[in-house]
Enzyme design. Structure first.
Site, PDB file in Angstrom:
ATOM      1  N   ARG A  20       0.848  -1.195   0.000  1.00  0.00           N
ATOM      2  CA  ARG A  20       0.000   0.000   0.000  1.00  0.00           C
ATOM      3  C   ARG A  20       0.881   1.242   0.000  1.00  0.00           C
ATOM      4  O   ARG A  20       2.100   1.165   0.051  1.00  0.00           O
ATOM      5  CB  ARG A  20      -0.955  -0.025   1.202  1.00  0.00           C
ATOM      6  N   TYR A 158      12.946   7.151  13.753  1.00  0.00           N
ATOM      7  CA  TYR A 158      12.639   7.247  12.321  1.00  0.00           C
ATOM      8  C   TYR A 158      13.620   8.183  11.607  1.00  0.00           C
ATOM      9  O   TYR A 158      14.126   7.880  10.528  1.00  0.00           O
ATOM     10  CB  TYR A 158      11.201   7.740  12.163  1.00  0.00           C
ATOM     11  N   ALA A 161      16.955   6.495  11.296  1.00  0.00           N
ATOM     12  CA  ALA A 161      16.904   5.440  10.280  1.00  0.00           C
ATOM     13  C   ALA A 161      16.917   6.034   8.873  1.00  0.00           C
ATOM     14  O   ALA A 161      17.611   5.544   7.976  1.00  0.00           O
ATOM     15  CB  ALA A 161      15.657   4.582  10.480  1.00  0.00           C
ATOM     16  N   LYS A 162      16.146   7.097   8.667  1.00  0.00           N
ATOM     17  CA  LYS A 162      16.059   7.696   7.335  1.00  0.00           C
ATOM     18  C   LYS A 162      17.348   8.427   6.952  1.00  0.00           C
ATOM     19  O   LYS A 162      17.715   8.488   5.770  1.00  0.00           O
ATOM     20  CB  LYS A 162      14.851   8.634   7.259  1.00  0.00           C
TER      21      LYS A 162
END
Length: 257
Positions: A20, A158, A161-162
């Site tokens: 998705r 996040y 991680a990015k």
């Protein structure tokens, strides 16, 4: 099928988290470009639905239930793709999730889960697929980063991680370039997906208001769609993009980095 298929020879692509949102948008676009697409996702029913849409449009796709943080599952899935579709030479590392919180409230599990899906998942999938790219003297690794890589309140996991995805991308470009393999990262801004809805819920703002407020702060005065990301992924995956590597492109409606 789009007319773009003539622009390159059909190849096999893996899209993680392709059931998705951005992943599904990228998977559909790569299939429309003439590539066979394997979708890795924990949500097998949603992945099967995306595959059905691709097939209905005349494309070729395969859905596999995969936890990208699991070394054995990733290795087995990549082997299955090679056997059923052909050597995977395009990898889109898109799988991701949110475990947002301010650092003083964030659990070790919240940290580890985000790192494992984003970074470990990208590492395992790319490592398993790169031998097919090297053997074919052609490869495209496309990693999903985010504007959060620049820092975002409530997202130390996040954001880290990015940002890590960007360093991962640039190092792959150095290591694999001589084998005809490029690596690039896409850093989306606010894209309208289920994940964006989660963020709106976290900050306690109705989704429509959240999107409208965000659009006011974006130079092009709108939020993004999965198709905006898919368009750039299509280019990065193409034959024509062979001299573009190690880049991070912010698809955010205005300057970011």
């Amino acid at each position: 099928m789009s007319n773009d298929a003539s622009a390159q020879h059909p190849k096999v692509a893996i899209v993680t988290g392709g059931a998705r949102g951005i992943g599904a948008g990228v998977a559909k676009r790569l299939a429309a470009d003439g590539n066979a697409v394997a979708i890795f996702d924990l949500e097998t029913e949603a992945a099967a639905q995306t595959v059905a849409e691709i097939e209905a449009a005349g494309g070729k796709a395969l859905a596999l239930g995969v936890d990208v943080s699991d070394e054995q599952q990733v290795g087995d899935a990549v082997t299955k793709v090679a056997e059923e579709l052909g050597p995977p030479v395009i990898v889109v590392n898109n799988a991701g999730l949110l475990r947002d919180n301010l650092i003083f409230k964030m659990s070790v599990d919240d940290w580890d889960t985000v790192m494992n899906v984003h970074l470990r998942g990208a590492f395992l999938t790319t490592r398993a697929a790169q031998k097919y790219m090297v053997d074919n003297k052609f490869g495209r690794v496309i990693n999903l980063s985010s504007t959060s890589a620049l820092g975002n309140r409530g997202q130390v996991n996040y954001a880290a991680a990015k940002a890590g995805m960007q360093g991962f991308t640039k190092t792959l470009a150095f290591e694999l370039g001589k084998f005809g393999v490029t690596a690039n990262a896409i850093a989306p801004g606010l894209i309208e997906t289920d994940m964006t809805r989660q963020t709106a819920e976290r900050v306690g703002v109705p989704y429509d208001e959240y999107v409208a407020a965000a659009a006011k702060g974006i130079p092009v005065q709108r939020t993004g769609k999965p198709e905006d990301i898919a368009a750039l992924a299509s280019f990065f995956a193409s034959d024509e993009a062979g001299f573009v590597s190690g880049q991070v492109v912010y698809v955010a409606g205005g300057p970011k980095a």
